[in-house]
Design a protein around this motif. Sequence first.
Motif, PDB file in Angstrom:
ATOM      1  N   TYR A 128      -7.903   9.292  -0.396  1.00 50.48           N
ATOM      2  CA  TYR A 128      -8.493   9.841  -1.856  1.00 50.48           C
ATOM      3  C   TYR A 128      -7.221  10.884  -2.344  1.00 50.48           C
ATOM      4  N   ASP A 129      -7.241  10.965  -3.671  1.00 56.27           N
ATOM      5  CA  ASP A 129      -6.394  12.046  -4.379  1.00 56.27           C
ATOM      6  C   ASP A 129      -6.855  13.274  -3.826  1.00 56.27           C
ATOM      7  N   CYS A 130      -6.183  14.203  -3.397  1.00 59.31           N
ATOM      8  CA  CYS A 130      -6.645  15.356  -2.756  1.00 59.31           C
ATOM      9  C   CYS A 130      -5.791  16.552  -3.243  1.00 59.31           C
ATOM     10  N   ALA A 131      -5.211  16.551  -4.465  1.00 55.15           N
ATOM     11  CA  ALA A 131      -4.498  17.510  -5.235  1.00 55.15           C
ATOM     12  C   ALA A 131      -5.774  18.537  -5.483  1.00 55.15           C
ATOM     13  N   ALA A 132      -5.359  19.808  -5.585  1.00 55.49           N
ATOM     14  CA  ALA A 132      -6.399  20.912  -5.937  1.00 55.49           C
ATOM     15  C   ALA A 132      -6.995  20.573  -7.283  1.00 55.49           C
ATOM     16  N   GLU A 133      -6.216  20.069  -8.336  1.00 58.36           N
ATOM     17  CA  GLU A 133      -6.624  19.808  -9.687  1.00 58.36           C
ATOM     18  C   GLU A 133      -6.582  18.428  -9.878  1.00 58.36           C
ATOM     19  N   SER A 134      -7.115  17.963 -11.039  1.00 60.11           N
ATOM     20  CA  SER A 134      -7.049  16.698 -11.210  1.00 60.11           C
ATOM     21  C   SER A 134      -5.511  16.532 -11.565  1.00 60.11           C
ATOM     22  N   PRO A 135      -4.936  15.139 -10.823  1.00 63.72           N
ATOM     23  CA  PRO A 135      -3.398  14.873 -11.004  1.00 63.72           C
ATOM     24  C   PRO A 135      -2.725  15.175 -12.410  1.00 63.72           C
TER      25      PRO A 135
ATOM     26  N   GLY B 133       0.044  14.026 -13.499  1.00 60.49           N
ATOM     27  CA  GLY B 133       0.498  12.913 -14.283  1.00 60.49           C
ATOM     28  C   GLY B 133      -0.589  11.727 -14.701  1.00 60.49           C
ATOM     29  N   ARG B 134      -1.882  12.209 -14.725  1.00 62.23           N
ATOM     30  CA  ARG B 134      -2.988  11.308 -15.078  1.00 62.23           C
ATOM     31  C   ARG B 134      -4.000  11.930 -15.944  1.00 62.23           C
ATOM     32  N   ARG B 135      -3.415  13.107 -16.762  1.00 56.91           N
ATOM     33  CA  ARG B 135      -4.353  13.590 -17.416  1.00 56.91           C
ATOM     34  C   ARG B 135      -4.207  13.431 -19.068  1.00 56.91           C
ATOM     35  N   SER B 136      -5.131  13.928 -19.808  1.00 50.91           N
ATOM     36  CA  SER B 136      -5.056  13.727 -21.242  1.00 50.91           C
ATOM     37  C   SER B 136      -5.251  12.283 -21.514  1.00 50.91           C
ATOM     38  N   ILE B 137      -6.159  11.446 -20.929  1.00 47.52           N
ATOM     39  CA  ILE B 137      -6.406  10.050 -21.150  1.00 47.52           C
ATOM     40  C   ILE B 137      -7.878   9.956 -21.326  1.00 47.52           C
ATOM     41  N   CYS B 138      -8.064   9.033 -22.071  1.00 48.93           N
ATOM     42  CA  CYS B 138      -9.633   8.676 -22.278  1.00 48.93           C
ATOM     43  C   CYS B 138     -10.077   7.730 -20.983  1.00 48.93           C
ATOM     44  N   TYR B 139     -11.438   7.168 -21.099  1.00 48.57           N
ATOM     45  CA  TYR B 139     -11.985   6.403 -19.957  1.00 48.57           C
ATOM     46  C   TYR B 139     -11.210   5.235 -19.888  1.00 48.57           C
ATOM     47  N   ASP B 140     -11.350   4.239 -20.968  1.00 50.14           N
ATOM     48  CA  ASP B 140     -11.026   2.810 -20.537  1.00 50.14           C
ATOM     49  C   ASP B 140     -10.391   2.237 -21.928  1.00 50.14           C
ATOM     50  N   ARG B 141      -9.920   0.983 -21.689  1.00 52.47           N
ATOM     51  CA  ARG B 141      -9.209   0.361 -22.746  1.00 52.47           C
ATOM     52  C   ARG B 141     -10.095   0.178 -23.979  1.00 52.47           C
ATOM     53  N   GLU B 142     -11.372   0.116 -23.860  1.00 54.98           N
ATOM     54  CA  GLU B 142     -12.203  -0.218 -25.075  1.00 54.98           C
ATOM     55  C   GLU B 142     -12.253   1.330 -25.903  1.00 54.98           C
ATOM     56  N   ALA B 143     -12.498   2.196 -25.059  1.00 55.80           N
ATOM     57  CA  ALA B 143     -12.310   3.611 -25.606  1.00 55.80           C
ATOM     58  C   ALA B 143     -11.063   3.996 -26.438  1.00 55.80           C
ATOM     59  N   LEU B 144      -9.676   3.464 -25.718  1.00 56.41           N
ATOM     60  CA  LEU B 144      -8.625   3.657 -26.243  1.00 56.41           C
ATOM     61  C   LEU B 144      -8.443   3.039 -27.505  1.00 56.41           C
TER      62      LEU B 144
ATOM     63  N   LYS C 224       0.810  -1.347  -0.091  1.00 54.91           N
ATOM     64  CA  LYS C 224      -0.085  -0.110   0.076  1.00 54.91           C
ATOM     65  C   LYS C 224       1.002   1.179   0.106  1.00 54.91           C
ATOM     66  N   LEU C 225       2.133   1.163   0.668  1.00 57.81           N
ATOM     67  CA  LEU C 225       2.942   2.282   0.703  1.00 57.81           C
ATOM     68  C   LEU C 225       3.264   2.737  -0.784  1.00 57.81           C
ATOM     69  N   TRP C 226       3.816   1.267  -1.576  1.00 56.97           N
ATOM     70  CA  TRP C 226       4.099   1.640  -3.136  1.00 56.97           C
ATOM     71  C   TRP C 226       3.028   2.539  -3.646  1.00 56.97           C
ATOM     72  N   ILE C 227       1.736   1.918  -3.462  1.00 59.89           N
ATOM     73  CA  ILE C 227       0.678   2.598  -4.197  1.00 59.89           C
ATOM     74  C   ILE C 227       0.536   3.917  -3.726  1.00 59.89           C
ATOM     75  N   LEU C 228       0.589   4.480  -2.771  1.00 60.87           N
ATOM     76  CA  LEU C 228       0.422   5.736  -2.219  1.00 60.87           C
ATOM     77  C   LEU C 228       1.592   6.566  -2.882  1.00 60.87           C
ATOM     78  N   ASP C 229       2.875   5.983  -3.050  1.00 59.20           N
ATOM     79  CA  ASP C 229       4.020   6.731  -3.511  1.00 59.20           C
ATOM     80  C   ASP C 229       3.678   6.886  -4.953  1.00 59.20           C
TER      81      ASP C 229
ATOM     82  N   MET D 285       0.697   7.149  -6.342  1.00 50.53           N
ATOM     83  CA  MET D 285      -0.469   8.205  -6.304  1.00 50.53           C
ATOM     84  C   MET D 285       0.440   9.556  -6.085  1.00 50.53           C
ATOM     85  N   GLU D 286       1.203   9.704  -5.309  1.00 52.38           N
ATOM     86  CA  GLU D 286       2.278  10.795  -4.868  1.00 52.38           C
ATOM     87  C   GLU D 286       2.826  11.418  -6.124  1.00 52.38           C
ATOM     88  N   GLN D 287       3.638  10.468  -6.828  1.00 56.42           N
ATOM     89  CA  GLN D 287       4.436  10.708  -7.993  1.00 56.42           C
ATOM     90  C   GLN D 287       3.687  11.277  -8.970  1.00 56.42           C
TER      91      GLN D 287
END
Length: 186
Positions: free
Chosen positions: A76-83, A85-96, A47-52, A54-56
């Motif tokens: 939860y992710d509590c960054a003021a704006e959407s993270p 490192g996780r932007r400009s992505i579609c919803y799921d694999r089927e969409a991709l 879980k620490l690895w996962i939290l890291d 999320m942080e990275q």
Amino acid sequence: MKTKTLLPEQRETLLSILQTRFEKNTNRHKSIKWEEVKTKLETSEAKLWILDDMEQTGGEPDVVGYDEKTGEYIFYDCAAESPKGRRSICYDREALESRKEHKPADSALNMATAMGITLLTETEYRALQQLGKFDTKTSSWVQTPAEIRKLGGALFCDCRYNTVFVYHNGAESYYAARGFRGSLRV
């Protein structure tokens, strides 16, 4: 599968970041004590690895609750704006896979699964908005009901005019200001 572990200095840095954020934002977890969270984290290497992760990726994870039934702390992710490192992505694999050209690098569900987190639901997103101001300039994909997804759509949320808005888009769409927020139970 081998458990991913942080190096001791990475672990200490992460715990320090999490503690500082926890202490700075006590309104998110009024009845929870850091020492109890820390004890749980110190015995949860995966879980620490996962939290890291999320942080990275810019999520700024923080404790937002405690599940009495399971004994788990909820992050939860509590960054003021959407993270970032996780932007400009579609919803799921089927969409991709449905995009013929100008494909995004990845999808929200793929990334969340790879990280070991779960996309927030609309209800969780609304609960997050009770803890501060989030996504006032960006938006975040949220879990989409199967009936909507089956028809090609996906849901996302943001907060404008002090109001949470839930919207729809084609699941294959992606924008520079849209990412996703996740949750993790420890």
